[in-house]
Design an enzyme around this catalytic site. Structure first.
Site, mmCIF file in Angstrom:
data_model
loop_
_atom_site.group_PDB
_atom_site.id
_atom_site.type_symbol
_atom_site.label_atom_id
_atom_site.label_comp_id
_atom_site.label_asym_id
_atom_site.label_seq_id
_atom_site.Cartn_x
_atom_site.Cartn_y
_atom_site.Cartn_z
ATOM 1 N N ARG A 237 2.604 -28.869 8.817
ATOM 2 C CA ARG A 237 1.044 -29.515 8.381
ATOM 3 C C ARG A 237 1.542 -30.783 9.529
ATOM 4 O O ARG A 237 2.589 -30.782 9.939
ATOM 5 C CB ARG A 237 1.423 -29.680 7.481
ATOM 6 C CG ARG A 237 0.265 -28.985 5.965
ATOM 7 C CD ARG A 237 -1.441 -28.602 6.545
ATOM 8 N NE ARG A 237 -2.191 -27.573 6.079
ATOM 9 C CZ ARG A 237 -2.064 -26.190 6.035
ATOM 10 N NH1 ARG A 237 -1.479 -25.817 7.364
ATOM 11 N NH2 ARG A 237 -2.946 -25.421 5.470
ATOM 12 N N GLU A 266 -5.977 -35.104 11.943
ATOM 13 C CA GLU A 266 -6.633 -33.504 12.438
ATOM 14 C C GLU A 266 -7.659 -34.113 12.978
ATOM 15 O O GLU A 266 -8.755 -34.466 11.719
ATOM 16 C CB GLU A 266 -6.960 -32.336 12.153
ATOM 17 C CG GLU A 266 -4.792 -31.797 11.909
ATOM 18 C CD GLU A 266 -4.500 -30.639 11.900
ATOM 19 O OE1 GLU A 266 -5.656 -29.830 10.946
ATOM 20 O OE2 GLU A 266 -3.491 -30.113 12.132
ATOM 21 N N HIS A 285 -4.368 -26.240 15.355
ATOM 22 C CA HIS A 285 -4.495 -25.674 14.769
ATOM 23 C C HIS A 285 -5.416 -24.407 14.601
ATOM 24 O O HIS A 285 -6.462 -24.249 13.953
ATOM 25 C CB HIS A 285 -5.153 -26.593 13.464
ATOM 26 C CG HIS A 285 -4.242 -26.174 11.842
ATOM 27 N ND1 HIS A 285 -4.850 -27.138 10.817
ATOM 28 C CD2 HIS A 285 -4.002 -25.281 11.367
ATOM 29 C CE1 HIS A 285 -4.105 -26.711 10.322
ATOM 30 N NE2 HIS A 285 -3.681 -25.588 10.535
HETATM 31 C C1 GLV Z 1 -3.936 -22.725 8.211
HETATM 32 O O1 GLV Z 1 -3.408 -23.870 8.530
HETATM 33 C C2 GLV Z 1 -3.249 -22.618 7.042
HETATM 34 O O2 GLV Z 1 -2.251 -23.014 5.928
HETATM 35 O O3 GLV Z 1 -3.381 -21.793 6.451
#
Ligand code: GLV
Length: 324
Positions: A237, A266, A285
């Site tokens: 993260r 983000e 991401h």
């Molecule tokens: C993606 O970042 C997830 O947590 O699945």
């Protein structure tokens, strides 16, 4: 089919939502962009199920806007967008999608590591800018991966899967926690303190969940411990790293490069200073974004909703204490 109302905050791959619509009265948010917090709040009043994504903030106020909520299902393994404690207090089970994205995410973490080490995005840019005039001994020389030292911060499922890949490259493996102790040890991993891991690693890959403890766990001091040739990879993260500290470390050559699948915030604003750096590779991401894996995540998320509506235990529940 029940009269239970469910709101899905986005379209999902394949026919997953069609399957869900056979169980309940399903409303799907069709826009590419997520619904505003206020819109989800408005929908809550008569919802039995909420199928959401990591872009949706699910806090106590939002939970209290509904009185009939039986399940919250997040189509993600991470769940830092949801106040789990508040859900537990209210007796609402929360589901996530662990396991199915482990290998896909580990593939991507390793892809980022290799892309940054061998300067692949810079190479592409070099060709497109018309700079490729000859073969030259020093052009775009990067770092070796084979035999280098990889520090894995947070050795859960994904950290262990990255370790398996590193083994094929005969990397030395350092880990700061041993959640998957047996597997990492079998792979030859050594447990060291965080500071030693940072000081000794050529590559550092982040695999911790975002919590109060991991927020900005890599900041000025930690970056200062790293080698000037080190590369930092983050598929966890964004805010496990302090972005300003990272910017300064990359700009000042304190570390060599970073490769980030996640940022804080983000999406990263276009005027963020990290975007001005050639040694910072940023992608949007997408670590779990293979067609097959995203389909499996959607199926799991729907399975959690259906179980919740039926009053059954969620197959993958983040707060099993709701059942105590
Ligand atoms: C993606 O970042 C997830 O947590 O699945």
């Amino acid at each position: 089919m029940s009269n239970d109302k469910v709101f899905a905050t986005r379209q999902m791959p394949g026919s997953t939502l069609e399957r869900l619509s056979q169980y309940c009265d399903l409303e799907v948010w069709d826009d590419f962009m997520p619904p505003d917090y206020e819109i989800i709040t408005e929908k809550m009043s008569d919802l039995a199920g909420l199928l959401c994504l990591l872009t949706d903030r699910i806090d106590p106020q939002l939970m209290d806007a509904g009185s009939n909520l039986k399940v919250i299902s997040n189509m993600a393994v991470g769940f830092d967008n949801i106040d789990i404690e508040a859900a537990t207090l209210r007796g609402i089970p929360v589901g996530n999608t662990p396991g199915v994205l482990t290998e896909t995410t580990a593939d991507f973490a390793f892809a980022l590591l290799m892309a940054a080490a061998r300067r692949i995005p810079e190479g592409r840019q070099y060709v497109q800018d018309g700079k490729w005039r000859t073969w030259h001994p020093t052009v775009l020389a990067g770092q070796d991966i084979f035999g280098a030292t990889l520090g894995i911060i947070g050795s859960g499922r994904i950290g262990a899967a990255v370790a398996r890949r590193a083994k094929g490259f005969k990397m030395r493996l350092l880990v700061n926690s041993l959640e998957t102790e047996a597997e990492i040890r079998q792979l030859g991993g050594e447990k060291v303190g965080l500071d030693d891991l940072l000081a000794q690693s050529d590559y550092v890959s982040m695999h911790v969940p975002l919590t109060d403890e991991t927020h900005h766990m890599i900041s000025d001091r930690e970056l200062g411990l790293m080698k000037s040739t080190a590369i930092l990879i983050n598929t966890a993260r964004g805010s496990v790293l302090d972005p300003m500290a990272l910017y300064h470390a990359l700009r000042d050559g304190q570390i060599l490069a970073a490769a980030l699948d996640v940022t804080d915030p983000e999406p990263i604003p276009l005027d963020d200073p990290l975007l001005t750096l050639d040694n910072c590779l940023i992608v949007p991401h997408i670590a779990s974004a293979s067609v097959a894996t995203r389909a499996k995540m959607a199926e799991m998320a729907v399975d959690n909703v259906i179980a919740g509506l039926r009053g059954e235990r969620l197959p993958t529940c983040v707060n099993p204490e709701v059942y105590d």
